[in-house]
Design a protein around this motif. Structure first.
Motif, PDB file in Angstrom:
ATOM      1  N   HIS A 589     -38.056   6.641  -4.242  1.00  0.00           N
ATOM      2  CA  HIS A 589     -39.430   6.871  -4.692  1.00  0.00           C
ATOM      3  C   HIS A 589     -39.494   7.231  -6.176  1.00  0.00           C
ATOM      4  N   CYS A 590     -38.646   8.162  -6.639  1.00  0.00           N
ATOM      5  CA  CYS A 590     -38.769   8.640  -8.014  1.00  0.00           C
ATOM      6  C   CYS A 590     -37.528   8.365  -8.859  1.00  0.00           C
ATOM      7  N   GLY A 591     -36.483   7.838  -8.247  1.00  0.00           N
ATOM      8  CA  GLY A 591     -35.303   7.506  -9.021  1.00  0.00           C
ATOM      9  C   GLY A 591     -34.388   8.684  -9.302  1.00  0.00           C
ATOM     10  N   SER A 592     -34.759   9.858  -8.838  1.00  0.00           N
ATOM     11  CA  SER A 592     -33.929  11.042  -9.067  1.00  0.00           C
ATOM     12  C   SER A 592     -32.573  10.889  -8.373  1.00  0.00           C
ATOM     13  N   GLU A 593     -31.542  11.541  -8.951  1.00  0.00           N
ATOM     14  CA  GLU A 593     -30.225  11.470  -8.328  1.00  0.00           C
ATOM     15  C   GLU A 593     -29.986  12.624  -7.363  1.00  0.00           C
ATOM     16  N   TYR A 594     -30.990  13.521  -7.280  1.00  0.00           N
ATOM     17  CA  TYR A 594     -30.803  14.698  -6.423  1.00  0.00           C
ATOM     18  C   TYR A 594     -31.151  14.393  -4.958  1.00  0.00           C
ATOM     19  N   VAL A 595     -30.389  13.490  -4.355  1.00  0.00           N
ATOM     20  CA  VAL A 595     -30.624  13.214  -2.934  1.00  0.00           C
ATOM     21  C   VAL A 595     -29.635  14.050  -2.122  1.00  0.00           C
ATOM     22  N   TYR A 596     -30.153  14.673  -1.077  1.00  0.00           N
ATOM     23  CA  TYR A 596     -29.321  15.539  -0.245  1.00  0.00           C
ATOM     24  C   TYR A 596     -29.334  15.068   1.203  1.00  0.00           C
ATOM     25  N   PHE A 597     -28.175  15.200   1.813  1.00  0.00           N
ATOM     26  CA  PHE A 597     -28.070  14.860   3.227  1.00  0.00           C
ATOM     27  C   PHE A 597     -28.249  16.152   4.004  1.00  0.00           C
ATOM     28  N   VAL A 598     -29.293  16.183   4.834  1.00  0.00           N
ATOM     29  CA  VAL A 598     -29.678  17.427   5.486  1.00  0.00           C
ATOM     30  C   VAL A 598     -29.438  17.342   6.991  1.00  0.00           C
ATOM     31  N   GLY A 599     -28.998  18.448   7.578  1.00  0.00           N
ATOM     32  CA  GLY A 599     -28.878  18.536   9.023  1.00  0.00           C
ATOM     33  C   GLY A 599     -27.546  18.018   9.537  1.00  0.00           C
ATOM     34  N   THR A 600     -27.334  18.225  10.821  1.00  0.00           N
ATOM     35  CA  THR A 600     -26.042  17.896  11.423  1.00  0.00           C
ATOM     36  C   THR A 600     -26.223  17.056  12.670  1.00  0.00           C
ATOM     37  N   GLY A 601     -25.450  15.984  12.733  1.00  0.00           N
ATOM     38  CA  GLY A 601     -25.388  15.190  13.952  1.00  0.00           C
ATOM     39  C   GLY A 601     -23.999  15.332  14.557  1.00  0.00           C
ATOM     40  N   SER A 602     -23.767  14.648  15.683  1.00  0.00           N
ATOM     41  CA  SER A 602     -22.510  14.842  16.401  1.00  0.00           C
ATOM     42  C   SER A 602     -21.283  14.417  15.578  1.00  0.00           C
ATOM     43  N   GLU A 603     -21.460  13.424  14.698  1.00  0.00           N
ATOM     44  CA  GLU A 603     -20.331  12.987  13.881  1.00  0.00           C
ATOM     45  C   GLU A 603     -19.892  14.100  12.930  1.00  0.00           C
ATOM     46  N   LYS A 604     -20.880  14.766  12.323  1.00  0.00           N
ATOM     47  CA  LYS A 604     -20.566  15.862  11.396  1.00  0.00           C
ATOM     48  C   LYS A 604     -20.006  17.057  12.161  1.00  0.00           C
ATOM     49  N   LEU A 605     -20.538  17.268  13.359  1.00  0.00           N
ATOM     50  CA  LEU A 605     -20.048  18.382  14.180  1.00  0.00           C
ATOM     51  C   LEU A 605     -18.560  18.210  14.476  1.00  0.00           C
ATOM     52  N   GLU A 606     -18.182  16.988  14.815  1.00  0.00           N
ATOM     53  CA  GLU A 606     -16.775  16.717  15.110  1.00  0.00           C
ATOM     54  C   GLU A 606     -15.913  17.029  13.887  1.00  0.00           C
ATOM     55  N   GLU A 607     -16.400  16.592  12.718  1.00  0.00           N
ATOM     56  CA  GLU A 607     -15.659  16.830  11.481  1.00  0.00           C
ATOM     57  C   GLU A 607     -15.523  18.327  11.193  1.00  0.00           C
ATOM     58  N   LEU A 608     -16.629  19.042  11.390  1.00  0.00           N
ATOM     59  CA  LEU A 608     -16.629  20.491  11.187  1.00  0.00           C
ATOM     60  C   LEU A 608     -15.609  21.188  12.084  1.00  0.00           C
ATOM     61  N   LEU A 609     -15.606  20.778  13.355  1.00  0.00           N
ATOM     62  CA  LEU A 609     -14.697  21.419  14.312  1.00  0.00           C
ATOM     63  C   LEU A 609     -13.238  21.099  13.982  1.00  0.00           C
ATOM     64  N   HIS A 610     -12.993  19.862  13.501  1.00  0.00           N
ATOM     65  CA  HIS A 610     -11.644  19.500  13.069  1.00  0.00           C
ATOM     66  C   HIS A 610     -11.189  20.429  11.962  1.00  0.00           C
ATOM     67  N   GLY A 611     -12.122  20.715  11.042  1.00  0.00           N
ATOM     68  CA  GLY A 611     -11.804  21.604   9.930  1.00  0.00           C
ATOM     69  C   GLY A 611     -11.520  23.027  10.402  1.00  0.00           C
ATOM     70  N   MET A 612     -12.277  23.464  11.406  1.00  0.00           N
ATOM     71  CA  MET A 612     -12.123  24.842  11.880  1.00  0.00           C
ATOM     72  C   MET A 612     -10.902  25.012  12.772  1.00  0.00           C
ATOM     73  N   PHE A 613     -10.614  23.953  13.547  1.00  0.00           N
ATOM     74  CA  PHE A 613      -9.497  24.032  14.503  1.00  0.00           C
ATOM     75  C   PHE A 613      -8.577  22.824  14.327  1.00  0.00           C
ATOM     76  N   PRO A 614      -7.800  22.838  13.231  1.00  0.00           N
ATOM     77  CA  PRO A 614      -7.018  21.643  12.906  1.00  0.00           C
ATOM     78  C   PRO A 614      -5.985  21.275  13.981  1.00  0.00           C
ATOM     79  N   GLN A 615      -5.573  22.243  14.787  1.00  0.00           N
ATOM     80  CA  GLN A 615      -4.554  21.943  15.797  1.00  0.00           C
ATOM     81  C   GLN A 615      -5.166  21.288  17.052  1.00  0.00           C
TER      82      GLN A 615
END
Ligand SMILES: [Zn+2]
Ligand SMILES: [Zn+2]
Length: 841
Positions: A589-615
């Motif tokens: 809409h405005c050409g700004s570079e400040y785009v943010y990805f907001v919120g969490t879906g199951s794919e991000k949740l999996e990644e988060l849990l991998h980070g928290m419990f690497p084993q």
């Protein structure tokens, strides 16, 4: 003989079409005919035979496809009820009921019978055909056909007709005289997946005399390769050949060629053995693999609890009465409902009668399929969305022929052509997948009840969280209520801890996906080698892309919804229409570079849990990781076998799985549905929370649930945490009563849609004024209003909601509305009438 037939065609028009029946053709009511319709050939179902000529000259039927009905009287009646109740075109209803679209390429073959052989023999002795009043010409043709067939096993209709110039009418007559037999080698068979099997021929020790010929007309099958007679055994074999023969003999004389590859023997070895007549190659339909899931203990090895015994006895008593009866089996998660289903279905089968078990799409778990096969063997037909059209048709024919008297399947299995129906069970009856979201918009649970009524059968609705409607019916004594209040083997229901995420935010100072408490609980389970499930009912990586400069989000170009970011697949996807776009690096809409990805879906949740419990070994189950039933089975199998420590996913992980190692269930953001503008939001949230909580503690170790929520005081959350169905039911019922929603009122959602905004506005405005003018007593009409999702799949959408305590009045008004719309030339396809709508979005 009737002159005309009325045919229901699969077109969006609420009428049947009259065709003339050519002389000699004999269509049947409930059978299919091929007819010309608007420059094409179309198959439809004959609904009536009569002699009343239509106003305009009727076209001829091209071909009668069936000699006997594919829809019997009861199913025809059921179809008409559906068309009437859901305001759907009858032809489209029939198309849904018959999974035979694959049969258009079907093959009809004929063979001579013993009676035909005799007739031919007698004619040969007397020198001329026996006495008959038909013309000499016709008799000559008949004997030409018999002659032709006598020389072969069976012949395709086309080649028979070109060789003998016989008419279809004459062939039909010969079938009636039982001189010849007509066989449907349906395309279902031909098109079914086949595998090539190497068969050891007789002469070798341990080999069967012949390949199994019970599988249909083997003589007709072109699949059997020409093989000379086996020679004596004394013929010398080289090492490779010997190994191959030994392997074959060791496995009962038949092995799929594919499996022989593992022996690493040159392909030519096999061909040599075939040439020498020692081995034959046969194409076989691939065995229908029910499940790769390992069968568990038979459900009958468990001791039934006394509530289970009582429920079983009551259902059986109702079945014995041969009268309609409706029952609601309300059993908490883990109380052994499935064992009751199987026990009663087995009894029904032993009485030689039929039963149908309906399961939600995702509810047809591999474990359940394995149990079914274990208990019923070949008597069970399983219908689910993973089947090809051809496989579906094949199962349909097995059921129709009476070879499978136990039918298990999703929604459309309610139309299975069983005879002597004694019982229909609807498992997880509250599940919204029973509602078809395209024409005809029927609800399989309600159709099941109607079918049972028509058949004088018993219908059992089963659930841990019955729908408001069904429980209300049970309370009003419309259904008998059977309760299983406890888990099997006195296992306790899991303890549920509700965690207020607003407080978590205040204490930590930032948004958390996994609270400190849930993280600690997970760590504890992993250390004890126990298993964990985490539910987040939203797939993808981030559900929203937001511009911090102008505040706009990235919307789908076809729908008024946010695009979801999928990180691994590097794309943006619309979860409503499937539209895919590039990941933006600046705001559209405005050409700004400040785009943010907001919120969490199951794919991000999996990644988060991998980070928290690497084993930890973590699996994910959602529509992105599960492309087919096999993926689903693999993930559950891995969890069951202890190859995974943790499974994260959407509501897919919540339904019906019985994994004994899971002792902790974390619920992360399952409550955002509570803010949706849909009167069933609370009910759905309560059901989902109860279902997923029910996955914990099904083995010997008691389970625990940590429920993170931003709505800790909402009654749906509170009652779910206390496992209090009755409490939730009373509270929700009050709300429904005040708002005139089901079960107190029937509702219908009427959606007006168009790719052009002004058309959608004009049409809904016109109909709105018409509704206002007609003012039907006892019916509330809300709207027109923009639908909660105003644009979907390119269409702009406006809707009306109708509520009435009288379903009859409501349907009368809807019919009048459709007539008005037709008069105003609003295309029928742009108006969706959804009776008993499940989604109002
Ligand atoms: Zn912007
Ligand atoms: Zn879209």
């Amino acid at each position: 003989m009737a002159l005309f037939c009325d045919v229901a065609l699969p077109v969006p028009l609420d009428m049947a079409f009259t065709y003339a029946i050519p002389a000699g053709m004999e269509p049947v009511v409930g059978g299919r005919v091929l007819v010309p319709f608007r420059q094409q050939r179309m198959s439809g179902i004959v609904v009536e035979l009569h002699d009343r000529p239509p106003k305009v000259k009727a076209k001829n039927v091209i071909e009668a496809l069936d000699l006997s009905p594919v829809l019997d009287e009861q199913l025809l009646k059921l179809g008409k009820w559906i068309a009437d109740y859901y305001l759907a075109p009858l032809g489209e209803v029939f198309r849904t009921m018959l999974p035979l679209s694959a049969e258009f390429k079907r093959t009809i073959t004929y063979r001579i019978t013993d009676t035909g052989q005799m007739a031919l023999h007698l004619a040969g002795m007397s020198g001329s055909p026996a006495r008959s009043r038909r013309t000499h010409q016709e008799q000559l043709v008949e004997f030409r056909v018999l002659d032709h067939l006598a020389e072969r096993d069976s012949t395709r209709e086309e080649s028979l007709r070109s060789a003998t110039h016989v008419s279809k009418a004459l062939l039909a007559g010969m079938v009636r005289k039982k001189w010849i037999a007509r066989e449907d080698v349906s395309a279902a068979r031909d098109a079914a997946r086949t595998i090539t099997v190497a068969v050891l021929l007789s002469g070798e020790p341990g080999a069967p005399a012949h390949p199994d010929e019970s599988e249909g007309s083997a003589g007709d099958s072109p699949a059997v390769a020409e093989a000379p007679r086996p020679r004596s055994l004394s013929t010398k074999l080289n090492l490779n050949q010997r190994t191959l023969i030994d392997t074959l003999a060791a496995s009962g004389g038949r092995i799929p060629v594919e499996a022989l590859r593992d022996l690493e023997i040159p392909r030519t070895t096999l061909s040599t053995l075939v040439k020498r007549g020692l081995v034959q190659l046969v194409d076989e339909p691939q065995a229908f693999t029910v499940s790769q899931f390992k069968p568990r203990r038979s459900p009958f090895e468990f001791e039934f609890s006394s509530p289970q015994k009582e429920a079983l006895a009551k259902i059986l008593e109702a079945v014995q009465s041969h009268k309609f009866s409706g029952m609601l089996l309300h059993g908490v998660t883990g109380s052994g409902k499935t064992a009751v289903y199987l026990a009663v279905m087995r009894q029904v089968l032993e009485q030689g009668r039929s039963s149908i078990l309906l399961v939600p799409e995702i509810g047809l778990t591999p474990a359940m399929a394995a149990d079914l096969h274990h208990v019923f063997g070949d008597e069970v037909a399983i219908l689910h969305s993973g089947l090809t059209n051809a496989e579906r048709a094949e199962q349909w024919h097995r059921i129709k022929r009476g070879e499978a008297r136990v039918v298990v399947g999703t929604r459309s299995a309610v139309f299975a052509p069983v005879s002597d129906l004694a019982l229909i069970i609807v498992d997880e009856e509250q599940d919204s997948s029973y509602k078809q979201e395209e024409t005809p918009r029927y609800h399989a649970r309600d159709v099941a009840v109607m079918r049972a009524k028509m058949a004088g059968a018993v219908v059992v609705l089963g659930s841990a969280t019955p729908s408001l409607e069904s429980y209300y019916n049970a309370k009003k004594n419309k259904y008998a209520l059977l309760e299983l209040p406890d888990r099997v083997e006195q296992r306790p229901l899991p303890a549920v801890e509700v965690l207020d995420m607003r407080q978590e935010f205040q204490e930590t100072g930032h948004e958390q996906v996994i609270s400190r408490k849930l993280a600690a609980e997970i760590r504890e389970r992993l250390e004890k080698k126990e298993q964990v499930m985490v539910l987040l009912n939203r797939r993808g990586y981030s559900p929203v892309v937001l511009c911090r400069a102008c505040g706009k989000t990235l919307q789908c170009k076809n729908c008024a919804v946010s695009m979801t970011h999928h990180k691994r697949e590097r794309k943006m996807e619309c979860h409503y229409c499937g539209h895919v776009a590039h990941i933006p690096d600046k705001c559209a809409h405005c050409g700004s570079e400040y785009v943010y990805f907001v919120g969490t879906g199951s794919e991000k949740l999996e990644e988060l849990l991998h980070g928290m419990f690497p084993q930890a070994r973590i699996g994910r189950l959602d529509r992105d990781t599960v492309r087919g039933r096999e993926d689903f089975e693999r993930a559950l199998n891995a969890l069951n076998e202890g190859e995974l420590d943790m499974l994260v996913g959407t509501q897919m992980i919540a339904k019906g799985h019985d994994i004994h190692g899971v002792t902790l269930v974390g619920v992360v953001g399952a409550d955002h549905a509570l803010s949706l503008p849909d009167f069933r939001a609370a009910e759905r949230t309560f059901q989902l929370l109860t279902q997923v909580a029910g996955r914990a503690g099904r083995g010997n170790t008691p389970g625990k649930v940590v429920l993170q929520t931003y709505f800790p005081d909402h009654y749906a959350v509170q009652f779910a945490a206390r496992h209090d169905f009755a409490g939730f039911y009373d509270k929700e019922l009050q709300f429904r009563s005040w708002m005139h929603y089901p079960p107190y009122s029937a509702i219908a959602n009427v959606l007006i849609r168009s790719e052009k905004l002004d058309e959608a506005l004009t049409w809904s405005g016109e109909l709105g004024r018409w509704f206002e003018k007609t003012r039907h007593e006892g019916i509330r009409v809300l709207g027109p209003a923009a639908a909660p999702i105003i644009r979907l799949k390119r269409d702009y959408r406006y809707h009306f909601i109708l509520k009435s305590p009288s379903r009859e009045k409501m349907n009368t008004l809807l019919r009048a509305m459709l007539a008005e719309a037709a008069a105003r030339k609003i295309p029928r396809t742009q108006i969706i009438v959804d009776v008993d709508a499940v989604w109002l979005m």
